[in-house]
Design an enzyme around this catalytic site. Structure first.
Site, PDB file in Angstrom:
ATOM      1  CB  THR A  83     -26.867   7.422  15.469  1.00  0.00           C
ATOM      2  OG1 THR A  83     -27.066   6.639  14.299  1.00  0.00           O
ATOM      3  CG2 THR A  83     -27.235   6.593  16.688  1.00  0.00           C
ATOM      4  CG  HIS A 142     -32.182   9.521  15.309  1.00  0.00           C
ATOM      5  ND1 HIS A 142     -33.291  10.193  14.875  1.00  0.00           N
ATOM      6  CD2 HIS A 142     -31.645   8.938  14.209  1.00  0.00           C
ATOM      7  CE1 HIS A 142     -33.423  10.037  13.565  1.00  0.00           C
ATOM      8  NE2 HIS A 142     -32.431   9.282  13.140  1.00  0.00           N
ATOM      9  CB  CYS A 167     -21.933 -14.300  16.074  1.00  0.00           C
ATOM     10  SG  CYS A 167     -22.184 -12.651  16.776  1.00  0.00           S
ATOM     11  CB  CYS A 196     -24.090  -9.570  16.954  1.00  0.00           C
ATOM     12  SG  CYS A 196     -24.322 -10.263  18.606  1.00  0.00           S
TER      13      CYS A 196
END
Length: 362
Positions: A63, A66, A120, A128
């Site tokens: 990540t 990226h 949630c 979430c």
């Protein structure tokens, strides 16, 4: 008694350091255009409900790469402090925080959920709808001091190396993926892709008693797989579905983990599965890949999404690391200081290293 005394002494040291160094820190900032800078930054005390961590080590993950490539510029607020795979110690405690003491070793589950959306309220707060991911949507751990909500801390054993503990977050990903698959002892699992997450999944799958085969086209990575006592297969060497049939006496694998993020990878994963097999989609696919829905229909396969982790996954990951079930010495190929971060990202990007940790102290 010795451990309690040692923890108290460490706590006193950190209390003193907090007074001395509470206003400045070094932090790695992504400033756009593929550029990182190490900046001396002001840091305030933790707010009520927060804890300030003295970050020892932060790992570089896919990540982060990226983000460096600009693929997430629409999401990150620049200059952005990267990092979310970390381990450190409590350096300062905000008002209202209990159960933590100065010097306590901790890692962070870097998810902040809203608590109100349907995900949630249905028990899936880790996905979430308004999730804030620390290190992407908010400042991350690639800094010497990091203020975080106390409820994202995960306690570490006192005798667990902080270098090893920095693998808790990616290990939690693997634990979650295996748990989502429902993998049982004696089942056969195929892992497509032998990057850090693929290797972690393979080791977690082995820890639950599964037989594991790892498909990886890169010869050097296959050698790493074999060095860990796992079965390595070159998917370019022949028909992978036929190989899986031969491996399983015609039955097909019960579970396949697609970790490569490639169109070929999802085809390989589905092709290796037997009747009512489960394909777990772990890799992030930048564009929607073609999927052999006929085989999904014909063998009554199940496609399972697996994203991040839950607290139970983090706690199990810490347990596996402490038990030596995760080959941390093989996975951590280098540790570099903060000022070496640009070269470390370059090495990770080139596939030269499996996992590089940033020493956030030096």
């Amino acid at each position: 008694m010795g451990t309690k005394r040692q923890n108290r002494e460490i706590g006193l040291i950190f209390q003193g350091l907090a007074k001395i160094y509470s206003h400045h820190m070094n932090a790695v900032h992504y400033i756009g255009n593929g550029t990182l800078e190490v900046i001396d930054t002001e840091v305030g005390p933790p707010a009520p409900g927060e804890v300030q961590l003295a970050v020892a080590y932060t790992g570089i993950c896919g990540t982060d790469l990226h983000i460096l490539h600009g693929a997430m510029d629409a999401r990150v607020a620049m200059p952005a402090v990267l990092g979310h795979e970390m381990a450190g110690r409590v350096a300062s405690i905000g008002d209202g925080v209990e159960d933590w003491a100065l010097g306590d070793p901790a890692t962070v589950m870097p998810l902040v959920s809203c608590g109100a959306c349907s995900a949630c309220t249905s028990g899936a707060s880790h996905i979430c709808y308004r999730l804030v991911f620390l290190g992407i949507d908010a400042p991350g751990s690639m800094q010497s001091r990091w203020n975080v909500p106390a409820d994202v801390l995960v306690r570490l054993p006192a005798d667990l190396s902080l270098q090893t503990a920095a693998l808790a977050e990616p290990s939690a990903v693997a634990v979650h993926d295996v748990r989502r698959s429902g993998l049982a002892p004696g089942e056969r699992a195929v892992v497509v892709g032998a990057g850090p997450i693929g290797l972690l999944i393979a080791n977690v799958a082995r820890s639950v008693g599964a037989e594991v085969a790892v498909f990886e086209p890169n010869e050097r990575r296959r050698q790493v797989v074999e060095s860990l006592g796992l079965l390595a297969v070159d998917p370019l060497a022949g028909d992978t579905a036929a190989w899986a049939d031969a491996w399983t006496d015609g039955a097909g694998a019960e579970v396949a983990f697609e970790v490569s993020g490639s169109a070929a990878g999802i085809g390989t994963a589905i092709g290796c599965l037997g009747a009512r097999g489960r394909a777990v989609v772990v890799g992030i696919h930048a564009t929607p890949p073609p999927v052999d829905l006929f085989r999904v229909f014909w063998r009554e396969l199940t496609l399972i999404g697996a994203r991040v982790y839950e607290r139970a996954d983090f706690e199990e990951a810490v347990r596996l690391l402490a038990a030596g079930a995760i080959p941390s010495e093989t996975l951590i190929t280098d540790v570099v200081p903060l000022d070496g971060v640009t070269d470390a990202f370059r090495a990770m990007d080139a596939g030269e290293s499996m996992k590089i940790l940033i020493d956030c102290v030096t």
